[in-house]
Motif scaffolding. Sequence first.
Motif, PDB file in Angstrom:
ATOM      1  N   GLU A  16       0.932  -1.333   0.015  1.00  0.00           N
ATOM      2  CA  GLU A  16      -0.151  -0.012  -0.095  1.00  0.00           C
ATOM      3  C   GLU A  16       0.819   1.380  -0.074  1.00  0.00           C
ATOM      4  N   LEU A  17       2.042   1.259   0.642  1.00  0.00           N
ATOM      5  CA  LEU A  17       2.875   2.442   0.619  1.00  0.00           C
ATOM      6  C   LEU A  17       3.455   2.573  -0.763  1.00  0.00           C
ATOM      7  N   VAL A  18       3.748   1.465  -1.211  1.00  0.00           N
ATOM      8  CA  VAL A  18       4.426   1.543  -2.629  1.00  0.00           C
ATOM      9  C   VAL A  18       3.504   2.215  -3.639  1.00  0.00           C
ATOM     10  N   ALA A  19       2.191   1.711  -3.499  1.00  0.00           N
ATOM     11  CA  ALA A  19       1.020   2.131  -4.394  1.00  0.00           C
ATOM     12  C   ALA A  19       0.661   3.637  -3.991  1.00  0.00           C
ATOM     13  N   ASN A  20       1.095   4.194  -2.972  1.00  0.00           N
ATOM     14  CA  ASN A  20       0.854   5.543  -2.774  1.00  0.00           C
ATOM     15  C   ASN A  20       2.025   6.431  -2.965  1.00  0.00           C
ATOM     16  N   GLY A  21       3.018   5.773  -3.744  1.00  0.00           N
ATOM     17  CA  GLY A  21       4.548   6.462  -4.232  1.00  0.00           C
ATOM     18  C   GLY A  21       5.540   6.596  -3.196  1.00  0.00           C
ATOM     19  N   LEU A  22       5.507   5.920  -2.203  1.00  0.00           N
ATOM     20  CA  LEU A  22       6.594   5.810  -1.234  1.00  0.00           C
ATOM     21  C   LEU A  22       7.715   4.521  -1.904  1.00  0.00           C
ATOM     22  N   ASN A  23       8.923   5.000  -1.471  1.00  0.00           N
ATOM     23  CA  ASN A  23      10.026   3.958  -1.791  1.00  0.00           C
ATOM     24  C   ASN A  23      10.360   3.022  -0.659  1.00  0.00           C
ATOM     25  N   THR A  24      10.767   1.789  -0.967  1.00  0.00           N
ATOM     26  CA  THR A  24      11.164   0.855   0.216  1.00  0.00           C
ATOM     27  C   THR A  24      12.495   0.255  -0.302  1.00  0.00           C
ATOM     28  N   SER A  25      13.323  -0.087   0.578  1.00  0.00           N
ATOM     29  CA  SER A  25      14.606  -0.479   0.123  1.00  0.00           C
ATOM     30  C   SER A  25      15.023  -1.185   1.630  1.00  0.00           C
ATOM     31  N   VAL A  26      16.372  -2.057   1.336  1.00  0.00           N
ATOM     32  CA  VAL A  26      16.931  -2.403   2.501  1.00  0.00           C
ATOM     33  C   VAL A  26      17.685  -1.472   3.233  1.00  0.00           C
ATOM     34  N   THR A  27      18.077  -0.362   2.710  1.00  0.00           N
ATOM     35  CA  THR A  27      18.850   0.793   3.409  1.00  0.00           C
ATOM     36  C   THR A  27      18.399   1.963   3.336  1.00  0.00           C
TER      37      THR A  27
END
Length: 410
Positions: free
Chosen positions: A366-377
């Motif tokens: 859901e965060l990704v769908a709302n435009g936020l980035n995810t990563s291991v860092t």
Amino acid sequence: MTDFAAKLSKYADLAVEIGVNVQPGQTLVVNAPVAGAEFVRLITAKAYSLGASLVKVNWSDEFVTRQQFEHAAPEVFTKPPTWFAREVTEFAENGAVFLNVIAENPDALKGIDPERIAGFQKTRGAALKKYRELQMSDKVSWSIVAIPSQAWADKVFPDVPAEERVDKLWEAIFHTVRLDREDPVAAWQEHLDNLEQKADVLNAKKYKSLHYIAPGTDLTIELPKGHLWAQGDSINAQGHSFVANMPTEEVFTAPLKTGVNGTVRATKPLSYGGNIIEGFSITFENGRIISVSAEKGQDSLEYLIGLDEGAKYLGEVALVPHKSPISESNILYFNTLFDENASNHLAIGTAYAFCLEGGKEMTEDELVANGLNTSVTHVDFMIGSSEMDIYGIHEDGSQEPVFLQGNWAF
């Protein structure tokens, strides 16, 4: 009690009461170097006096760490530390709070194969994914504080007699965390209130994007719908406040992952993975990093953005006036905890869920769908100076200054 001992005791109190804000019955997990034993003992005593049920200390040693990176078998750096991840995640899910005490030598891993460092960062980040999700959504309280080491003090104050460098760094740290004020706790509350006022103004503006202009920088950062500007203190899932970074001078939010375009030039060195990266520029297209160049540490920078796909995007936009206490001290700390609070900065990697309306309760998808980035860092780098102007752009295309010549325009 000497003046130094009194200040050290107050520093421990501040870290426990304001930093992680230990509550009765909670577990406090402390990650600290063995050189900080005296300080950690004070932290432990303070936490138990406030009713902590357990203080769990994880010790580290710079010499031991370097020996590992120099001599351990290659597979060590690509094998996830699942045992550690299980422990830290279990503590977090059971309401523990986490205090990181750092005393980093910026050159601790100088000369080490950057591929080993990158392998370690990647596998560790992946193993700690669940813990990081809890941390980035304010489910748990955590804080970072610093103490000097001789190697770090040598780097910061090379022109000061060697025997005086650690004391001088202690003095600088005490100043940045307001321990030289008559009532440090009251001073911190006043400071956090001032930061909250700035965040409130920005949240009322609801800018569509920010345009950064400075020597070597021409960058536009679009902000996601429903973005929220945050500041020094946060509220965890139980309703308790904590301050993640001590010191802190920033207000910050999350960028739209695909909305970053242009080039930005760093204005301070970045200490990353025991190495220094200097004189670097990063160019973005539709959010993604398409090129980097560094005068020093090019390999380290390339390994950083190669950790995963999310490491090629931004996760944080932070505003810090040039006229802030750390900046005006003219001390280059070679430590992001301090240097990021002397300068506007950005962060490569994952975004904070709480920087989006309803984000604390969203799943990663859901965060990704709302435009936020995810990563291991999540790695901050400094871009601000007295020559930086920032303009807020509204939905209708009109714009107004947010920063002029490095400082707040309102």
